[in-house]
Write an enzyme that holds these catalytic residues in place. Structure first.
Site, mmCIF file in Angstrom:
data_model
loop_
_atom_site.group_PDB
_atom_site.id
_atom_site.type_symbol
_atom_site.label_atom_id
_atom_site.label_comp_id
_atom_site.label_asym_id
_atom_site.label_seq_id
_atom_site.Cartn_x
_atom_site.Cartn_y
_atom_site.Cartn_z
ATOM 1 N N HIS A 113 78.816 78.232 -41.091
ATOM 2 C CA HIS A 113 79.332 77.129 -41.894
ATOM 3 C C HIS A 113 78.179 76.229 -42.334
ATOM 4 O O HIS A 113 77.000 76.567 -42.151
ATOM 5 C CB HIS A 113 80.400 76.349 -41.120
ATOM 6 C CG HIS A 113 79.980 75.929 -39.739
ATOM 7 N ND1 HIS A 113 78.888 75.125 -39.487
ATOM 8 C CD2 HIS A 113 80.519 76.204 -38.517
ATOM 9 C CE1 HIS A 113 78.774 74.893 -38.194
ATOM 10 N NE2 HIS A 113 79.743 75.558 -37.573
ATOM 11 N N HIS A 126 75.359 75.462 -39.849
ATOM 12 C CA HIS A 126 74.381 76.536 -39.687
ATOM 13 C C HIS A 126 73.444 76.613 -40.894
ATOM 14 O O HIS A 126 72.239 76.822 -40.750
ATOM 15 C CB HIS A 126 75.105 77.877 -39.517
ATOM 16 C CG HIS A 126 75.984 77.944 -38.309
ATOM 17 N ND1 HIS A 126 77.329 78.202 -38.394
ATOM 18 C CD2 HIS A 126 75.715 77.762 -36.993
ATOM 19 C CE1 HIS A 126 77.841 78.202 -37.181
ATOM 20 N NE2 HIS A 126 76.888 77.933 -36.310
ATOM 21 N N GLN A 147 80.289 83.247 -22.053
ATOM 22 C CA GLN A 147 80.474 81.798 -22.069
ATOM 23 C C GLN A 147 81.939 81.377 -22.163
ATOM 24 O O GLN A 147 82.246 80.187 -22.221
ATOM 25 C CB GLN A 147 79.667 81.165 -23.194
ATOM 26 C CG GLN A 147 80.182 81.422 -24.592
ATOM 27 C CD GLN A 147 79.244 80.879 -25.651
ATOM 28 O OE1 GLN A 147 78.074 81.261 -25.740
ATOM 29 N NE2 GLN A 147 79.730 79.964 -26.468
ATOM 30 N N GLY A 200 71.506 72.898 -33.374
ATOM 31 C CA GLY A 200 72.182 71.739 -33.929
ATOM 32 C C GLY A 200 72.513 70.705 -32.872
ATOM 33 O O GLY A 200 72.646 71.018 -31.684
ATOM 34 N N ASP A 206 76.627 70.314 -30.646
ATOM 35 C CA ASP A 206 76.902 70.677 -29.251
ATOM 36 C C ASP A 206 75.831 70.023 -28.381
ATOM 37 O O ASP A 206 74.890 70.666 -27.916
ATOM 38 C CB ASP A 206 76.914 72.192 -29.091
ATOM 39 C CG ASP A 206 78.036 72.830 -29.886
ATOM 40 O OD1 ASP A 206 79.173 72.331 -29.809
ATOM 41 O OD2 ASP A 206 77.784 73.816 -30.594
ATOM 42 N N VAL A 260 81.765 69.559 -38.431
ATOM 43 C CA VAL A 260 81.930 70.960 -38.809
ATOM 44 C C VAL A 260 81.920 71.825 -37.552
ATOM 45 O O VAL A 260 81.060 71.694 -36.685
ATOM 46 C CB VAL A 260 80.810 71.391 -39.769
ATOM 47 C CG1 VAL A 260 80.869 72.880 -40.042
ATOM 48 C CG2 VAL A 260 80.916 70.615 -41.074
ATOM 49 N N ARG A 308 85.936 76.269 -34.884
ATOM 50 C CA ARG A 308 87.302 76.089 -34.381
ATOM 51 C C ARG A 308 88.150 75.200 -35.277
ATOM 52 O O ARG A 308 89.375 75.143 -35.105
ATOM 53 C CB ARG A 308 87.278 75.550 -32.949
ATOM 54 C CG ARG A 308 86.830 76.589 -31.922
ATOM 55 C CD ARG A 308 87.008 76.082 -30.490
ATOM 56 N NE ARG A 308 86.784 77.140 -29.511
ATOM 57 C CZ ARG A 308 85.628 77.369 -28.891
ATOM 58 N NH1 ARG A 308 84.573 76.614 -29.183
ATOM 59 N NH2 ARG A 308 85.526 78.338 -28.012
#
Length: 280
Positions: free
Chosen positions: A34, A37, A61, A147, A150, A184, A187
């Site tokens: 998205h 990224h 994970q 990014g 997270d 963004v 999910r």
């Protein structure tokens, strides 16, 4: 752009880049690429690096009741975005290639990973570190590009990289938001229009916390209380945690020092779990 599925071929391609004198930047993703990224790819290319992107939904994970099977997988769209943004190698291994029968090793960070998401998602950071360390051994990049969406994952990876003396630099790109303000995320594809509208209360709560800090509020409990109140007005939202933390350690912060802490939020929108954060 090369599309590579096997570890052997990926190693050979990385060796060829290094032999040609190229710097390698690696961006690990779970696919469903998205705008966030894309911004990381542009950041890496601005460094003059050959960009390698992985699109791999990592089974390690996910916990047993989490959304591994239904996690968005969009390989065709991923390929188009990667090629458009100038990625040189798209690495798309299978789970069997990464973790063949008998694979039994894991990597665990024992401090930064423990609070927040670590409380309820025991597999998340152990699985991420195990998978990404294997990626790093395969590709041996000069630069790891991550990014800031997270934020705990970023802190865990930075701590592990420092502890293990990984021979690379880590570059970060800012969290990217859609036009309506929602962070963004792959999910977000799960959300109905009504759910998405309710989730925007989290953005309003974070922005209100930032406004309060800018107006002079320094006690984190006041910020958490106000954010909790705003989110609590939406019946589809259930807060997992709201915390003001040090972004390096994820430890809670009682008194705000501007530019040295952030508000981190994890929440359910009905059955969809999302996260967001805001530097304060």
């Amino acid at each position: 752009m090369q599309k590579i599925e096997s570890i052997t071929a990926m190693r050979e391609a990385a060796l060829a880049l290094r032999a040609a004198g190229r710097k390698i930047a690696f961006i690990p993703t779970s696919g469903a690429l998205h705008a966030g990224h894309a911004s990381l790819i542009r950041l890496a290319r601005a460094e003059g690096a050959a960009v390698v992107v992985s699109t791999f939904v990592n089974p390690l994970q996910f916990g047993p009741s989490e959304d591994y099977q239904k996690y968005p997988r969009t390989p065709a769209a991923d390929g188009m975005l990667a090629e458009k943004e100038g990625v040189e190698i798209l690495f798309t291994p299978t789970a069997e290639e990464m973790f063949p029968k008998g694979f039994s090793t894991s990597v665990q960070e024992e401090a930064v990973s423990k609070p927040l998401c670590g409380v309820t998602r025991a597999a998340l950071f152990r699985g991420t570190l195990t998978c990404w360390l294997k990626f790093l051994n395969i590709i041996q990049p000069d630069l790891l590009v991550l990014g800031e969406k997270d934020v705990q994952q970023l802190a865990v990876v930075k701590k592990a990289a420092a502890d293990l003396l990984l021979p690379l630099a880590i570059m970060t790109g800012p969290l990217v938001r859609d036009a309506d303000g929602l962070a963004v995320s792959a999910r977000n594809n799960y959300l109905t229009p009504t759910q998405r509208e309710e989730a925007l209360a989290v953005v309003r709560a974070l922005r209100k916390a930032k406004e309060m800090v800018d107006s002079g509020v320094k006690i984190s409990d006041r910020l958490v209380a106000e954010a909790t109140h705003i989110i609590g007005q939406k019946r589809r939202l259930r807060v997992i945690y709201i915390s003001v933390v040090d972004p390096r350690t994820m430890e809670p912060v009682r008194e705000i020092v501007t530019g040295q802490c952030l508000m981190a939020v994890s929440y359910w929108v009905d059955e969809v779990r999302l996260t967001d954060n805001m530097p304060l």
